[in-house]
Design an enzyme around this catalytic site. Structure first.
Site, PDB file in Angstrom:
ATOM      1  N   ARG A 122      -6.254   2.681  -3.465  1.00 42.09           N
ATOM      2  CA  ARG A 122      -5.388   1.930  -2.568  1.00 42.09           C
ATOM      3  C   ARG A 122      -5.414   0.449  -2.906  1.00 42.09           C
ATOM      4  O   ARG A 122      -6.441  -0.091  -3.301  1.00 42.09           O
ATOM      5  CB  ARG A 122      -5.787   2.139  -1.123  1.00 42.09           C
ATOM      6  CG  ARG A 122      -7.194   1.668  -0.834  1.00 42.09           C
ATOM      7  CD  ARG A 122      -7.897   2.358   0.261  1.00 42.09           C
ATOM      8  NE  ARG A 122      -7.905   3.774   0.084  1.00 42.09           N
ATOM      9  CZ  ARG A 122      -8.154   4.635   1.043  1.00 42.09           C
ATOM     10  NH1 ARG A 122      -8.433   4.219   2.232  1.00 42.09           N
ATOM     11  NH2 ARG A 122      -8.153   5.926   0.826  1.00 42.09           N
ATOM     12  N   ASP A 181      -6.749  -1.387   2.332  1.00 38.63           N
ATOM     13  CA  ASP A 181      -7.000  -0.527   3.478  1.00 38.63           C
ATOM     14  C   ASP A 181      -7.694  -1.400   4.514  1.00 38.63           C
ATOM     15  O   ASP A 181      -8.619  -2.145   4.173  1.00 38.63           O
ATOM     16  CB  ASP A 181      -7.892   0.643   3.075  1.00 38.63           C
ATOM     17  CG  ASP A 181      -8.101   1.644   4.199  1.00 38.63           C
ATOM     18  OD1 ASP A 181      -7.131   1.939   4.921  1.00 38.63           O
ATOM     19  OD2 ASP A 181      -9.227   2.126   4.354  1.00 38.63           O
ATOM     20  N   ASP A 185      -9.470  -1.016   8.220  1.00 38.33           N
ATOM     21  CA  ASP A 185      -9.934  -0.119   9.281  1.00 38.33           C
ATOM     22  C   ASP A 185     -10.517  -0.926  10.431  1.00 38.33           C
ATOM     23  O   ASP A 185     -11.267  -1.877  10.219  1.00 38.33           O
ATOM     24  CB  ASP A 185     -11.037   0.812   8.760  1.00 38.33           C
ATOM     25  CG  ASP A 185     -10.529   1.870   7.808  1.00 38.33           C
ATOM     26  OD1 ASP A 185      -9.332   2.204   7.860  1.00 38.33           O
ATOM     27  OD2 ASP A 185     -11.330   2.366   7.006  1.00 38.33           O
ATOM     28  N   ARG A 200       0.833  -1.205   0.000  1.00 42.55           N
ATOM     29  CA  ARG A 200       0.000   0.000   0.000  1.00 42.55           C
ATOM     30  C   ARG A 200       0.864   1.250   0.000  1.00 42.55           C
ATOM     31  O   ARG A 200       1.832   1.356   0.740  1.00 42.55           O
ATOM     32  CB  ARG A 200      -0.908   0.037   1.222  1.00 42.55           C
ATOM     33  CG  ARG A 200      -1.692   1.352   1.230  1.00 42.55           C
ATOM     34  CD  ARG A 200      -2.759   1.435   2.237  1.00 42.55           C
ATOM     35  NE  ARG A 200      -3.388   2.761   2.143  1.00 42.55           N
ATOM     36  CZ  ARG A 200      -4.317   3.171   2.938  1.00 42.55           C
ATOM     37  NH1 ARG A 200      -4.763   2.398   3.891  1.00 42.55           N
ATOM     38  NH2 ARG A 200      -4.832   4.369   2.797  1.00 42.55           N
TER      39      ARG A 200
END
Length: 161
Positions: free
Chosen positions: A91, A94, A96, A82
């Site tokens: 991206r 990712d 989260d 990344r």
């Protein structure tokens, strides 16, 4: 052990493979993957002039403390290649942290629950699939209730289960 909900997102390269690789790395470094949502195709949020995203939510049972989990997720992102091009931009991967048990934490580098959950259909749709009655500890609403009142109208469609 803490039950943690993670959102994975990708819009570059082989998106299905990116999600699979991230899931395998999380399973080996972060904890036991208990459940995963289908993969959803979503239009870019924030910056529309980029490829569509694939998103997926994972439920992980982890013994890692929340900041250590953040360190692991960020190291997986880097290991997978990344690069941060621009905020809300394209991206390769990712990851989260959406929820970490019932924890509520606000700091400069980490907010738990994730501060944007209630505003993003691409997050709520897979959450409702696998945890419709999970209650947001601050808002005191289920994921189903949050989705019903979500202001985001971008299309989210299931592409793979």
């Amino acid at each position: 052990m803490s039950i943690t909900y993670l959102l994975l997102g990708t819009n570059l390269g082989d998106k299905t493979q990116n999600l699979y690789t991230a899931t395998q790395m999380l399973a080996s470094q972060a904890g036991v993957v208990q459940k995963h949502s289908a993969i959803y195709e979503t239009m870019p949020w924030g910056i529309p002039d980029q490829p569509v995203f694939y998103n997926q939510v994972l439920v992980i049972d982890t013994s890692l403390e929340v900041r250590e989990l953040l360190r692991v997720t960020q190291s997986i992102e880097v290991a997978m290649g990344r690069q941060k091009y621009r905020k809300w931009g394209e991206r390769l991967i990712d990851i989260d942290i959406l929820y970490y048990g019932q924890m509520m934490l606000e700091s400069e580098d980490l907010n738990v629950p994730h501060s944007q959950i209630a505003l993003r259909r691409f997050t709520l749709t897979p959450l409702v699939e696998i945890a419709p009655l999970l209650v947001h500890p601050a808002l005191r609403l289920t994921q189903t209730q949050l989705l019903a009142q979500c202001p985001d109208k971008l299309e989210v469609k299931k592409v793979k289960h």
